[in-house]
Design an enzyme around this catalytic site. Structure first.
Site, PDB file in Angstrom:
ATOM      1  N   CYS A   2      56.556  18.996  22.301  1.00 56.59           N
ATOM      2  CA  CYS A   2      56.456  19.828  21.117  1.00 56.59           C
ATOM      3  C   CYS A   2      57.545  20.884  21.199  1.00 56.59           C
ATOM      4  O   CYS A   2      58.230  21.014  22.211  1.00 56.59           O
ATOM      5  CB  CYS A   2      55.096  20.508  21.085  1.00 56.59           C
ATOM      6  N   ARG A  27      61.788  17.713  18.276  1.00 63.02           N
ATOM      7  CA  ARG A  27      60.936  17.569  19.461  1.00 63.02           C
ATOM      8  C   ARG A  27      59.550  17.027  19.114  1.00 63.02           C
ATOM      9  O   ARG A  27      58.777  16.671  20.005  1.00 63.02           O
ATOM     10  CB  ARG A  27      60.778  18.913  20.158  1.00 63.02           C
ATOM     11  N   TRP A  74      54.061  17.111  18.697  1.00 63.39           N
ATOM     12  CA  TRP A  74      54.096  15.681  18.944  1.00 63.39           C
ATOM     13  C   TRP A  74      52.813  15.394  19.712  1.00 63.39           C
ATOM     14  O   TRP A  74      52.660  15.810  20.868  1.00 63.39           O
ATOM     15  CB  TRP A  74      55.320  15.312  19.790  1.00 63.39           C
ATOM     16  N   ASN A  98      53.565  23.716  24.758  1.00 65.07           N
ATOM     17  CA  ASN A  98      54.282  22.445  24.909  1.00 65.07           C
ATOM     18  C   ASN A  98      54.056  21.983  26.338  1.00 65.07           C
ATOM     19  O   ASN A  98      54.400  22.694  27.280  1.00 65.07           O
ATOM     20  CB  ASN A  98      55.781  22.644  24.653  1.00 65.07           C
ATOM     21  N   GLY A  99      53.466  20.806  26.499  1.00 68.49           N
ATOM     22  CA  GLY A  99      53.207  20.293  27.848  1.00 68.49           C
ATOM     23  C   GLY A  99      51.859  19.601  27.881  1.00 68.49           C
ATOM     24  O   GLY A  99      51.296  19.266  26.833  1.00 68.49           O
ATOM     25  N   GLU A 482      71.486  -1.097  23.972  1.00 65.63           N
ATOM     26  CA  GLU A 482      71.570   0.151  23.200  1.00 65.63           C
ATOM     27  C   GLU A 482      71.555  -0.136  21.684  1.00 65.63           C
ATOM     28  O   GLU A 482      70.874   0.564  20.932  1.00 65.63           O
ATOM     29  CB  GLU A 482      72.847   0.914  23.610  1.00 65.63           C
ATOM     30  N   LYS A 486      68.735   1.285  19.177  1.00 63.44           N
ATOM     31  CA  LYS A 486      69.046   2.091  17.981  1.00 63.44           C
ATOM     32  C   LYS A 486      68.359   1.498  16.757  1.00 63.44           C
ATOM     33  O   LYS A 486      67.773   2.206  15.966  1.00 63.44           O
ATOM     34  CB  LYS A 486      70.564   2.159  17.730  1.00 63.44           C
ATOM     35  N   GLU A 489      64.488   2.023  16.939  1.00 59.80           N
ATOM     36  CA  GLU A 489      63.918   3.362  16.812  1.00 59.80           C
ATOM     37  C   GLU A 489      64.085   3.972  15.427  1.00 59.80           C
ATOM     38  O   GLU A 489      63.224   4.724  15.001  1.00 59.80           O
ATOM     39  CB  GLU A 489      64.361   4.320  17.927  1.00 59.80           C
ATOM     40  N   HIS A 505      67.478 -18.871  29.039  1.00 63.67           N
ATOM     41  CA  HIS A 505      66.266 -18.732  29.849  1.00 63.67           C
ATOM     42  C   HIS A 505      65.093 -18.215  29.044  1.00 63.67           C
ATOM     43  O   HIS A 505      64.125 -17.720  29.617  1.00 63.67           O
ATOM     44  CB  HIS A 505      66.555 -17.814  31.053  1.00 63.67           C
ATOM     45  N   LYS A 604      62.569  13.971  20.466  1.00 61.02           N
ATOM     46  CA  LYS A 604      63.896  13.998  21.083  1.00 61.02           C
ATOM     47  C   LYS A 604      63.819  14.128  22.608  1.00 61.02           C
ATOM     48  O   LYS A 604      64.485  13.415  23.330  1.00 61.02           O
ATOM     49  CB  LYS A 604      64.687  15.160  20.486  1.00 61.02           C
TER      50      LYS A 604
HETATM   51  C1  AGP Z   1      67.635   7.457  22.427  1.00 64.65           C
HETATM   52  O1  AGP Z   1      68.071   7.234  21.150  1.00 64.65           O
HETATM   53  C2  AGP Z   1      66.349   8.038  22.626  1.00 64.65           C
HETATM   54  N1  AGP Z   1      65.765   8.678  21.587  1.00 64.65           N
HETATM   55  C3  AGP Z   1      65.780   8.124  24.028  1.00 64.65           C
HETATM   56  O2  AGP Z   1      65.777   6.843  24.556  1.00 64.65           O
HETATM   57  C4  AGP Z   1      66.479   9.091  25.009  1.00 64.65           C
HETATM   58  O3  AGP Z   1      67.741   8.617  25.333  1.00 64.65           O
HETATM   59  C5  AGP Z   1      65.597   9.238  26.265  1.00 64.65           C
HETATM   60  O4  AGP Z   1      64.372   9.784  25.906  1.00 64.65           O
HETATM   61  C6  AGP Z   1      66.247  10.062  27.349  1.00 64.65           C
HETATM   62  O5  AGP Z   1      66.483  11.379  26.942  1.00 64.65           O
HETATM   63  P1  AGP Z   1      67.438  12.321  27.756  1.00 64.65           P
HETATM   64  O6  AGP Z   1      68.803  11.738  27.721  1.00 64.65           O
HETATM   65  O7  AGP Z   1      67.346  13.645  27.053  1.00 64.65           O
HETATM   66  O8  AGP Z   1      66.902  12.388  29.160  1.00 64.65           O
END
Ligand code: AGP
Length: 609
Positions: A2, A27, A74, A98-99, A482, A486, A489, A505, A604
């Site tokens: 959060c 966040r 969140w 937050n936590g 990657e 992308k 997500e 495979h 994030k």
């Molecule tokens: C990537 O698009 C993500 N949203 C996620 O995978 C991110 O890279 C991951 O949570 C790691 O975050 P960081 O680089 O802040 O440690």
């Protein structure tokens, strides 16, 4: 995951809280709330939804106090709802958190037996109850916070108000980030730098178990025993404009387009092209330590883990040192083997990812040296590591990581060359050649970005597909992962990334006329094999999108769609290949009308396990 904020000063508290919360929305964004001192009382407004929904629910209401806290959520404990939204209040105490409080069930049972009534399903509410209870028992606000913090187990960043102390805000942290901003006759609390960058550049980064008491008399920091601690504010150099959309429709698009600039900044001052030398002294690891290294272990999560996978190729090629890559969430649970010749590298945009920080702690337990690649200045990871290489991407607000990723690749490239230089594994001429390629990279990235309209056209063609397969080999195979991540997500389309050699495979069973396959093709030692994969996809009527550095007629004939990218040194190719994949995911998401900067269920910084 959060975001929390706090404000004390003569400014418009409500506006400042809302403005800061908007910058923390990345966040978490399933509910939001604020608490403001108004006419001697703590007034709370909360709702399910985003900050925008909170703003609408306030309908221009004026709460004109000079002290307040705010939260964007969140959900971890309890579904998104108004009752579960923060701030939580018990008696005269209001809290944003937050936590995760791990022992909340036991504490809650005791508090319920004592007659306390809980209104939410959250773990956070117990904090308000505990502090309120200790105040009722006769402790001061500050003493009550200290006592409560000794009772709770888990991670927390908290901003706390008490109706009996209308000029005081208490902030406290453990394993969740928290910053105190110092302005002129005002101070701020926030989970992250961009939230308050508009108001001040002077920030104090709280350490675990610091308690900061903010009042008109200034900021006092103590430990849990009440012992005074001095922490100097740091001046943050980030340009506040970087945290704005700057005319782009989404932060993600802006950040994709910022990559040439971010890469240039990450290289600046760290190389001499003429001399063929690198200057990475700021990594704070002695030449003696670096010379003695025999093995490297890289740990990261998500997109940063993809960068780590590419780092393995670069480091092994340039330094001939064995490199192992692990996921933060797995690493500490398998009692990893590390000794004094091992370097533990951690990669993270935020520097606050719980699993990556846990890996750092594991390294400390085993007494190995650590080096982090990180974007957020003075984050927990940056402060806890022995050495640091900052990526200079600037604030990344879009939840989908883009410019942080490419600058991580650059940092890995720079470090690999530096290590090869220190260990005498490469001649100056060799370094010169590789650096020459590196400085050309921003221009090549610009070229790819200029072809965006073609990628948009291709996205329109495939917008209704339900599944995607991404294939590549060797150093580019993590880019397949990657690209798929992308797409998943932000557009919510199911996508899988695979090393192309693995297709036979298993994944080949998925291929039919409804299955588009994105293949990354470049002339390297595996290219004949990838040609074979292309044939196999076509033989099964799969739709083929080829991203390629080549003008190869054979490939072009087979492809349904082609995205051409410029050639570069093979070690830098991933940084070019990834851009069309980011743009493709972006356009697919725009066409499908998803929430690009704040995709559902994500946050994030993943600051909880
Ligand atoms: C990537 O698009 C993500 N949203 C996620 O995978 C991110 O890279 C991951 O949570 C790691 O975050 P960081 O680089 O802040 O440690």
């Amino acid at each position: 995951m959060c975001g929390i904020v706090g404000y004390l000063g003569k400014g418009n508290t409500l506006d400042i809280l809302m403005e800061s919360l908007k910058r923390l929305e990345y966040r978490g964004y399933d509910s939001a709330g604020i608490a403001v001192f108004h006419k001697g009382r703590i007034e709370i407004r909360r709702c399910q939804g985003k900050i925008w929904d909170l703003e609408c629910s306030l309908k221009g209401e004026r709460l004109d106090g000079h002290l307040g806290i705010g939260h964007t959520r969140w959900a971890t404990h309890g579904r998104p709802s108004e009752e579960n939204a923060h701030p939580h209040k018990s008696g005269k105490v209001a809290v944003v958190h937050n936590g995760i409080i791990e022992n909340y069930v036991t504490l809650k049972e005791v508090l319920i037996k004592e007659g306390r009534h809980f209104r939410s399903e959250t773990d956070s509410e117990i904090i308000a109850h505990l502090i309120d209870k200790f105040i009722e028992e006769g402790l001061s606000f500050e003493e009550a916070v200290r006592k409560a913090m000794k009772k709770v187990k888990g991670s927390y960043a908290l901003a706390i108000l008490y109706e009996g102390a209308p000029d005081t805000l208490i902030a406290v942290r453990k394993e969740s980030p928290l910053i105190v901003g110092i302005g002129k006759d005002e101070c701020f609390v926030a989970s992250d730098i961009p939230a308050i960058l508009k108001y001040t550049r002077n920030m104090i980064f709280l350490e675990d178990e610091d308690i900061a008491v903010l009042s008109p008399r200034g900021v006092k920091i103590t430990d849990l025993e009440g012992k005074k601690i001095t922490r100097q504010p740091k001046e943050i150099q980030w340009d506040p404009v970087l945290a704005e959309k700057g005319g782009y429709k989404h932060f993600m698009l802006k950040e994709i387009h910022e990559q040439p600039r971010a890469v240039t900044d990450t290289i600046r001052g760290r190389i001499s092209l003429n001399k063929g030398e690198l200057f990475l002294e700021d990594i704070q690891l002695s030449a003696k330590t670096l010379k003695a290294l025999k093995r490297i272990v890289i740990v990261a999560c998500g997109t940063s883990w993809h960068a780590a996978l590419i780092g393995k190729f670069i480091l092994e090629e340039l330094c001939r040192i064995p490199v192992e890559v692990d996921l933060g969430s797995e690493f500490r649970y398998r009692d990893p083997i590390m000794n004094k010749d091992t370097l533990l590298m951690l990669i993270s945009q935020s520097g606050e990812t719980a699993d990556t920080l846990a890996a750092l702690r594991e390294g400390k337990k085993k007494q190995v040296k650590s080096l982090s690649i990180c974007n957020v200045v003075d984050s927990s990871l940056a402060r806890g590591s022995d050495g640091i290489i900052y990526t200079r991407a600037g604030p990344e607000i879009g939840v989908a990581s883009t410019k942080a990723f490419t600058t991580q690749l650059i940092a890995l490239y720079l470090f690999s060359l530096y290590l090869a230089q220190v260990q005498g594994k490469i001649k100056k001429e060799g370094i010169k050649e590789l650096l020459k390629e590196l400085v050309k990279l921003p221009r090549l990235m610009e070229e790819v970005l200029a072809g965006d309209h073609e990628i948009e056209r291709i996205a329109k063609k495939y917008v209704n597909c339900r599944d995607f397969l991404y294939l590549a080999r060797s150093i580019n195979y993590p880019i397949a992962l990657e690209g798929a991540l992308k797409l998943k997500e932000i557009s919510y389309i199911h996508a899988e990334g695979y090393p192309a050699g693995e297709m036979k495979h298993g994944p080949i069973a998925l291929i039919d006329e409804d299955m588009p396959v994105m293949v990354l093709f470049t002339r390297d030692k595996t290219c004949e094999k990838v040609l074979g994969n292309i044939e196999e996809v076509k033989a099964r009527s799969g739709k083929l999108i080829v991203v390629t550095t080549e003008k190869d007629k054979e490939v072009l004939r087979k492809a349904d769609d082609i995205i051409s990218i410029p050639k570069t040194n093979p070690l830098l190719t991933p940084a070019v290949f990834v851009i069309p994949l980011q743009l493709f995911a972006y356009h697919m998401a725009v066409l499908r009308g998803t929430d690009i900067d704040q995709p559902r269920n994500l946050a994030k910084s993943v600051t909880v396990e």
